[in-house]
Design an enzyme around this catalytic site. Structure first.
Site, PDB file in Angstrom:
ATOM      1  N   LYS A  62       0.791  -1.171   0.032  1.00 42.27           N
ATOM      2  CA  LYS A  62       0.015   0.087   0.097  1.00 42.27           C
ATOM      3  C   LYS A  62       0.809   1.264   0.036  1.00 42.27           C
ATOM      4  O   LYS A  62       0.557   2.284  -0.798  1.00 42.27           O
ATOM      5  CB  LYS A  62      -1.043  -0.169   1.343  1.00 42.27           C
TER       6      LYS A  62
ATOM      7  N   GLN B   4      -5.208  -2.228   9.786  1.00 41.00           N
ATOM      8  CA  GLN B   4      -5.002  -3.612   8.917  1.00 41.00           C
ATOM      9  C   GLN B   4      -5.603  -4.661   9.829  1.00 41.00           C
ATOM     10  O   GLN B   4      -5.426  -4.892  11.061  1.00 41.00           O
ATOM     11  CB  GLN B   4      -3.326  -3.713   8.619  1.00 41.00           C
TER      12      GLN B   4
ATOM     13  N   ASP C 116     -10.917   2.465   4.215  1.00 39.58           N
ATOM     14  CA  ASP C 116     -11.490   1.207   3.676  1.00 39.58           C
ATOM     15  C   ASP C 116     -12.964   0.876   3.334  1.00 39.58           C
ATOM     16  O   ASP C 116     -13.460  -0.093   2.930  1.00 39.58           O
ATOM     17  CB  ASP C 116     -10.981   0.205   4.901  1.00 39.58           C
TER      18      ASP C 116
HETATM   19  N1  LIG Z   1      -8.225  -3.127   7.098  1.00 38.27           N
HETATM   20  C1  LIG Z   1      -8.099  -4.012   5.913  1.00 38.27           C
HETATM   21  N2  LIG Z   1      -7.954  -3.730   4.744  1.00 38.27           N
HETATM   22  C2  LIG Z   1      -7.722  -4.591   3.701  1.00 38.27           C
HETATM   23  O1  LIG Z   1      -7.977  -4.140   2.494  1.00 38.27           O
HETATM   24  C3  LIG Z   1      -7.070  -5.881   4.203  1.00 38.27           C
HETATM   25  C4  LIG Z   1      -7.081  -5.992   5.323  1.00 38.27           C
HETATM   26  N3  LIG Z   1      -7.160  -5.107   6.246  1.00 38.27           N
HETATM   27  N4  LIG Z   1      -6.600  -7.198   5.974  1.00 38.27           N
HETATM   28  C5  LIG Z   1      -6.023  -8.104   4.852  1.00 38.27           C
HETATM   29  C6  LIG Z   1      -6.858  -7.968   3.673  1.00 38.27           C
HETATM   30  C7  LIG Z   1      -6.128  -8.780   2.254  1.00 38.27           C
HETATM   31  N5  LIG Z   1      -5.741  -7.683   1.427  1.00 38.27           N
HETATM   32  C8  LIG Z   1      -4.892  -7.717   0.249  1.00 38.27           C
HETATM   33  C9  LIG Z   1      -4.774  -6.468  -0.373  1.00 38.27           C
HETATM   34  C10 LIG Z   1      -3.710  -6.713  -1.322  1.00 38.27           C
HETATM   35  C11 LIG Z   1      -3.218  -7.757  -1.925  1.00 38.27           C
HETATM   36  C12 LIG Z   1      -2.282  -7.960  -3.176  1.00 38.27           C
HETATM   37  O2  LIG Z   1      -2.159  -6.894  -3.494  1.00 38.27           O
HETATM   38  N6  LIG Z   1      -1.859  -9.202  -3.414  1.00 38.27           N
HETATM   39  C13 LIG Z   1      -1.113  -9.329  -4.575  1.00 38.27           C
HETATM   40  C14 LIG Z   1      -0.068 -10.284  -4.232  1.00 38.27           C
HETATM   41  C15 LIG Z   1       0.820 -10.190  -2.995  1.00 38.27           C
HETATM   42  C16 LIG Z   1       1.568 -11.424  -2.578  1.00 38.27           C
HETATM   43  O3  LIG Z   1       1.951 -12.192  -3.359  1.00 38.27           O
HETATM   44  O4  LIG Z   1       1.432 -11.819  -1.472  1.00 38.27           O
HETATM   45  C17 LIG Z   1      -1.862  -9.976  -5.932  1.00 38.27           C
HETATM   46  O5  LIG Z   1      -2.908 -10.402  -5.538  1.00 38.27           O
HETATM   47  O6  LIG Z   1      -1.387  -9.739  -6.994  1.00 38.27           O
HETATM   48  C18 LIG Z   1      -3.835  -9.011  -1.265  1.00 38.27           C
HETATM   49  C19 LIG Z   1      -4.462  -8.853  -0.179  1.00 38.27           C
HETATM   50  C20 LIG Z   1      -6.223  -6.558   1.997  1.00 38.27           C
HETATM   51  N7  LIG Z   1      -6.752  -6.662   3.311  1.00 38.27           N
END
Ligand SMILES: Nc1nc(=O)c2c([nH]1)NC[C@@H]1CN(c3ccc(C(=O)N[C@@H](CCC(=O)O)C(=O)O)cc3)C=[N+]21
Length: 284
Positions: A53, A97, A120
């Protein structure tokens, strides 16, 4: 048939390039958007997402405000940081988070946030506004999924959508977004209590798989040509992402979101959209 890719990485890059121009325009008016993150504990997955982020913020010119607390942090200590960011004028939006460590009252923390800074879209006030059809920052993953479908020309209007999961970040808000008059989808929400998941899935034009259950959905569950969004993030023994959707689904689906590279980058892009929109509102 091989499914076409719902390319979250490319779509997120296009959104970020649009935001870069809007951030530059805000700066000319003397407003610099700033995204705060509150990370509690040392979960490697959470650390990685939060780092991503802030990398995004740097790309589009949004300032970063990072607060980290140890896994042993108390409810009061976390709440003190929430109050601090509520007061900080440099922080125009922030996230806590999730999940927070066991024993912490997550909902109490979310309620303490200034709803105007809720990047969020998960503050109870903003979830309530969504239910009431009032303008509000929208939950990032559901809104990112809609952007991803729109960017690829997948028809949402009139579609039969099956949402698998009922979590607060995706499963619960997703149907609220899909059934607005502007989207006009018909939604079935499935969850662990659903008697015959496969029977529902087979009727779907669009499947949003947010159960967090590795390879829950197989090729035999999917109608040929359907759009399948894989939102599940489980990890295997090597720490690699395993989605809710079995790789064989590619052979029957019309559209599929890769995982990684699909919904994840869209979630992050939508977070930036919320931060920029909040800053634009406060700039008038
Ligand atoms: N308050 C809060 N807001 C959230 O938005 C939030 C949270 N808590 N807790 C956890 C989850 C999970 N989440 C992700 C965001 C981006 C990827 C992301 O960018 N993933 C990459 C890969 C990253 C990797 O390889 O690990 C992709 O899909 O290409 C994944 C998961 C947001 N979350």
């Amino acid at each position: 048939m091989t499914a076409q890719i719902l390319d979250g990485k490319a779509t997120a890059a296009a959104i970020k390039s649009d935001l870069t121009a809007r951030v530059a325009a805000l700066k000319e008016k003397g407003v610099t958007p700033g995204l705060g993150t509150i990370l509690v504990g040392d979960d490697p997955g959470s650390q990685k997402y939060v780092a991503g982020k802030h990398r995004d913020c740097a790309q589009v010119g949004i300032a970063s405000i990072q607060r980290e607390l140890p896994a042993t942090a108390t409810q009061e200590e976390i709440e003190a940081v929430v109050r601090e960011l509520n007061e900080d004028p440099a922080c125009t939006g922030y996230i806590v988070q999730l999940p927070l460590p066991k024993g912490i009252d997550e909902n109490r923390i979310l309620e303490l946030m200034d709803p105007a800074k809720d990047a969020d879209g998960l503050h109870p006030m903003n979830l309530g506004r969504l239910v009431l059809n009032e303008p509000a920052p929208l939950p990032c993953t559901p809104n990112g999924i809609l952007s991803l479908l729109r960017a690829h020309g997948v028809e949402i209007k009139g579609a039969e959508v099956v949402v698998v999961g009922r979590g607060v970040t995706i499963g619960r808000p997703m149907p609220l977004l899909l059934t607005r008059r502007s989207e006009n989808a018909t939604v079935t929400q499935c969850h662990t209590g659903t008697r015959d998941l496969s029977a529902h899935l087979k009727r779907a034009d669009i499947i949003v798989a947010a159960a967090g259950s590795p390879h829950l959905i197989g090729a035999e569950d999917v109608k040929p040509g359907a759009a399948v969004l894989d939102v599940g993030v489980s990890r295997n023994a090597e720490g690699k992402i395993v989605g809710d959707v079995h790789p064989d689904v590619t052979e029957v689906a019309g559209w599929i979101s890769p995982n990684p590279g699909g919904v994840g980058p869209m979630t992050r892009a939508q977070l930036l959209v919320n931060v920029v929109e909040a800053a634009e509102r406060s700039a008038g």
